[in-house]
Design an enzyme around this catalytic site. Structure first.
Site, PDB file in Angstrom:
ATOM      1  N   THR A  38       0.841  -1.199   0.000  1.00 42.09           N
ATOM      2  CA  THR A  38       0.000   0.000   0.000  1.00 42.09           C
ATOM      3  C   THR A  38       0.874   1.246   0.000  1.00 42.09           C
ATOM      4  O   THR A  38       0.661   2.176  -0.787  1.00 42.09           O
ATOM      5  CB  THR A  38      -0.958  -0.002   1.206  1.00 42.09           C
ATOM      6  OG1 THR A  38      -1.894  -1.062   1.020  1.00 42.09           O
ATOM      7  CG2 THR A  38      -1.709   1.310   1.333  1.00 42.09           C
ATOM      8  N   ASN A  55      -5.471  -9.685  -7.624  1.00 43.44           N
ATOM      9  CA  ASN A  55      -5.528 -10.360  -6.330  1.00 43.44           C
ATOM     10  C   ASN A  55      -6.775 -11.208  -6.118  1.00 43.44           C
ATOM     11  O   ASN A  55      -6.742 -12.174  -5.367  1.00 43.44           O
ATOM     12  CB  ASN A  55      -5.412  -9.331  -5.198  1.00 43.44           C
ATOM     13  CG  ASN A  55      -6.385  -8.191  -5.367  1.00 43.44           C
ATOM     14  OD1 ASN A  55      -6.434  -7.535  -6.389  1.00 43.44           O
ATOM     15  ND2 ASN A  55      -7.199  -7.968  -4.358  1.00 43.44           N
ATOM     16  N   GLN A  89       0.904  -9.843  -5.804  1.00 46.31           N
ATOM     17  CA  GLN A  89       0.575 -11.272  -5.896  1.00 46.31           C
ATOM     18  C   GLN A  89       1.549 -12.022  -6.805  1.00 46.31           C
ATOM     19  O   GLN A  89       1.557 -13.246  -6.829  1.00 46.31           O
ATOM     20  CB  GLN A  89      -0.856 -11.461  -6.423  1.00 46.31           C
ATOM     21  CG  GLN A  89      -1.940 -10.855  -5.551  1.00 46.31           C
ATOM     22  CD  GLN A  89      -2.123 -11.567  -4.221  1.00 46.31           C
ATOM     23  OE1 GLN A  89      -1.561 -12.643  -3.982  1.00 46.31           O
ATOM     24  NE2 GLN A  89      -2.914 -10.985  -3.328  1.00 46.31           N
ATOM     25  N   GLY A 100       6.092  -8.209   1.758  1.00 48.63           N
ATOM     26  CA  GLY A 100       6.700  -9.381   2.375  1.00 48.63           C
ATOM     27  C   GLY A 100       5.710 -10.466   2.755  1.00 48.63           C
ATOM     28  O   GLY A 100       5.961 -11.659   2.559  1.00 48.63           O
ATOM     29  N   THR A 142      13.507   5.756  10.506  1.00 49.01           N
ATOM     30  CA  THR A 142      14.409   4.679  10.887  1.00 49.01           C
ATOM     31  C   THR A 142      13.946   3.372  10.257  1.00 49.01           C
ATOM     32  O   THR A 142      12.776   3.019  10.350  1.00 49.01           O
ATOM     33  CB  THR A 142      14.448   4.536  12.421  1.00 49.01           C
ATOM     34  OG1 THR A 142      14.980   5.733  12.948  1.00 49.01           O
ATOM     35  CG2 THR A 142      15.298   3.345  12.859  1.00 49.01           C
ATOM     36  N   CYS A 169     -22.683 -10.102  -6.475  1.00 50.27           N
ATOM     37  CA  CYS A 169     -24.045  -9.652  -6.207  1.00 50.27           C
ATOM     38  C   CYS A 169     -24.100  -9.013  -4.832  1.00 50.27           C
ATOM     39  O   CYS A 169     -23.298  -9.289  -3.966  1.00 50.27           O
ATOM     40  CB  CYS A 169     -25.017 -10.817  -6.216  1.00 50.27           C
ATOM     41  SG  CYS A 169     -24.810 -11.876  -7.608  1.00 50.27           S
TER      42      CYS A 169
END
Lengths: 412, 149
Positions: free
Chosen positions: A76, A161, A189, A210, A250, A336
């Protein structure tokens, strides 16, 4: 509801960590806990070495150079950074103006691609959402037709996906390079399951994660091409300048170590994994479609990943189907409307379920799925569908040859 | 989705599933009333069929349901409750009683409403077919009005 041992067939949602990944990560929680940004002592150097080794492995699994890999918190974030970062960098007009540039994507992309693009549309960019064909596969022709002279970015996922369908990403990459348009692909994927060569496949930006490939959650990668062309991104998170200034903060050393290990294993065992997964998927699809009528596998029959199966069952409602298969951990993907389940925009975009009252299951297999699991799942699904059809007035009407779409229903 | 034990029980072992024949066959029988309520695109379709004696007693009831576990349980329970009752008694069944019996959560109340509607609809259909003119006024349209367009 009683908790039974469920059969896990939701590996497209997430996978368990490979024990070898966990083992590799453990020292970095305790004795090797350093901040990779600490340049003055052994703790920092150890962390930095571990990150750079992970970067080598991450680069190898996609056919890139280590310098081209940025670590993020997952797909994301990678998608957001790639899409927003490229759009801002290659915009044709400054912030606050319209006509900043055109973006091409597909209606059945993941929300983590669609929503950043929708935000950009509110900020002066324009976008075209390609409607996928019934088999779900996006070809280079679909993209060519959508391109405009002001197109600055194309984002097409490598594999879907929900369906597992594979798009013509290398061909699209070559087209984009000819037209000097940046190509981003969400390969969440795809990577680790299929051989990937970003260099020859003309990919400019590639996102992956990952936890879809037996690594930990909360860590992913973004490939950013460095030559022919050198792709630049406007950063989203500013600060200490980590990750070549594109992603400050970090570094998640333990996560990155696990991600690197997962990439290393995926590359080494890809052929073995595929040889394990595809027969399981084929067996499930063959058995269910032969045992049950009005049952179809969604998406292109062959241009599909080896581990994802999306199957529709006619005249069965989605939530009751999930209740019937509650000993299987899987995803529902009804096209649906159900009283409580959102219809899948992916299946809707393919026109699946226009003939009313279909429910779908997405079943996805992993490194530790066994033939015994699959056989048990086949039996459970068959039983649930038959049980529900024995109660379904719509199945009776179908048997009587009535077309459901021609009935005037008394809805509330 | 946390279903109550009673919902799970009706889902696993639905009572009185079935029908008294094909839609054409039941349409021709004056002692049978049919109620079909809901719509596939809403995710719920309930079909209730009742066989009624000359004296207005519901001798048998059968249901079919396309819907979630709560919808299946609501219609299954409705058949249990109306069997042996006079039609006017059956009309007094309220959806709130179904909600209470099955411990339905608020998002599932519509399932109980559909079950109540299917009872009214089936009785209305029977009254019209059997020539009993004491029809209820607010019953939903029934299967016999389901038409092709």
């Amino acid at each position: 509801m009683q908790l039974t041992q469920q059969i896990y067939l939701d590996n497209a949602a997430t996978t368990p960590c490979d024990p070898r990944v966990v083992e590799a990560m453990l020292p970095y929680f305790t004795e090797k806990f350093g901040n990779a940004g600490s340049r003055n002592h052994r703790f920092g150097w150890d962390a930095e070495d571990a990150i750079e080794l992970a970067r080598e492995h991450a680069a190898k699994v996609i056919g890139a150079n280590a310098k081209e890999v940025i670590f993020t918190s997952g797909s994301t974030e990678s998608n957001n950074l790639a899409i927003k970062g490229a759009a801002e960098m290659y915009a044709r007009a400054p912030k606050g103006q319209s006509g900043r540039g055109h973006i091409v994507t597909v209606a059945h992309e993941h929300k983590a691609v669609l929503d950043p693009i929708r935000r950009l549309m509110r900020e002066g960019f324009e976008a075209t959402f390609i409607t996928p064909p019934a088999d779900g596969v996006i070809t280079v022709d679909h993209v060519r037709e959508a391109l405009r002279p002001d197109t600055i970015l194309v984002s097409v996922m490598w594999a879907n996906n929900e369906l597992g369908t594979i798009n013509e990403v290398p061909q699209i990459g070559r087209l984009c390079h000819e037209r000097e348009i940046i190509l981003h692909t969400d390969a969440t994927q795809w990577v680790g399951k299929m051989p990937t060569a970003v260099e020859t496949d003309c990919i400019d930006l590639l996102s992956w994660s990952g936890h879809k490939m037996y690594g930990p959650k909360g860590v992913g990668g973004l490939y950013v091409r460095r030559r022919k062309p050198r792709v630049r991104l406007e950063s989203l998170v500013d600060g200490g300048g980590q990750e070549r200034g594109m992603r400050s903060g970090t570094q998640n050393v333990t996560g990155i170590v696990g991600f690197g290990k997962a990439c290393e294993i995926a590359l080494a065992e890809m052929d073995k994994d595929r040889a394990h997964l595809q027969p399981l998927r084929d067996r499930l699809e063959r058995e269910l479609t032969s045992r049950l009528e009005v049952c179809q596998v969604n998406g292109h029959p062959t241009k599909r990943l080896p581990h994802i199966s999306n199957i529709s069952f006619g005249f069965v409602e989605g939530e009751s189907l999930m209740m019937g298969v509650r000993d299987i951990a899987c995803s529902s993907g009804s096209a649906c409307t159900s009283a409580s389940l959102e219809p899948s925009y992916v299946l809707k975009s393919l026109g699946i379920g226009d003939d009313l009252a279909h429910s779908s299951l997405r079943l996805s297999f992993g490194r530790w799925t066994t033939a015994k699991d699959v056989d048990a799942a086949i039996g459970l699904i068959e039983r649930a569908v038959n049980h529900l059809r024995s109660m379904s007035p719509l199945f009776d009407l179908h048997k009587e040859g009535v077309d459901l779409s021609k009935i005037v229903w008394q809805s509330h | 989705m946390a279903y109550s034990d009673k919902v799970v029980d009706h889902y696993e072992k639905p009572r009185n599933v079935g029908s008294f024949g094909t839609s054409k066959e039941v349409a021709a029988r004056k002692d049978i009333g049919v109620g079909i309520v809901g719509a596939p695109e809403c995710g719920d379709v309930m079909q209730l069929q009742i066989r009624v004696s000359d004296s207005g007693v519901i001798e048998d009831a059968k249901f079919k349901c396309f819907g979630c576990g709560s919808a299946i349980a609501s219609s299954s329970l409705a058949t249990e409750w109306i069997k042996g009752k006079k039609v006017d008694e059956a009309l007094t069944i309220r959806n709130t009683q179904i909600v209470e019996e099955l411990s339905l959560p608020p998002v599932k109340i519509h399932c109980s409403v559909l079950a109540e509607d299917s009872i009214r609809s089936a009785i209305e259909d029977w009254k019209r077919k059997s020539g009993n003119t004491a029809a209820t006024t607010d019953a939903a349209p029934t299967a016999s009005t389901v038409t092709a367009h």
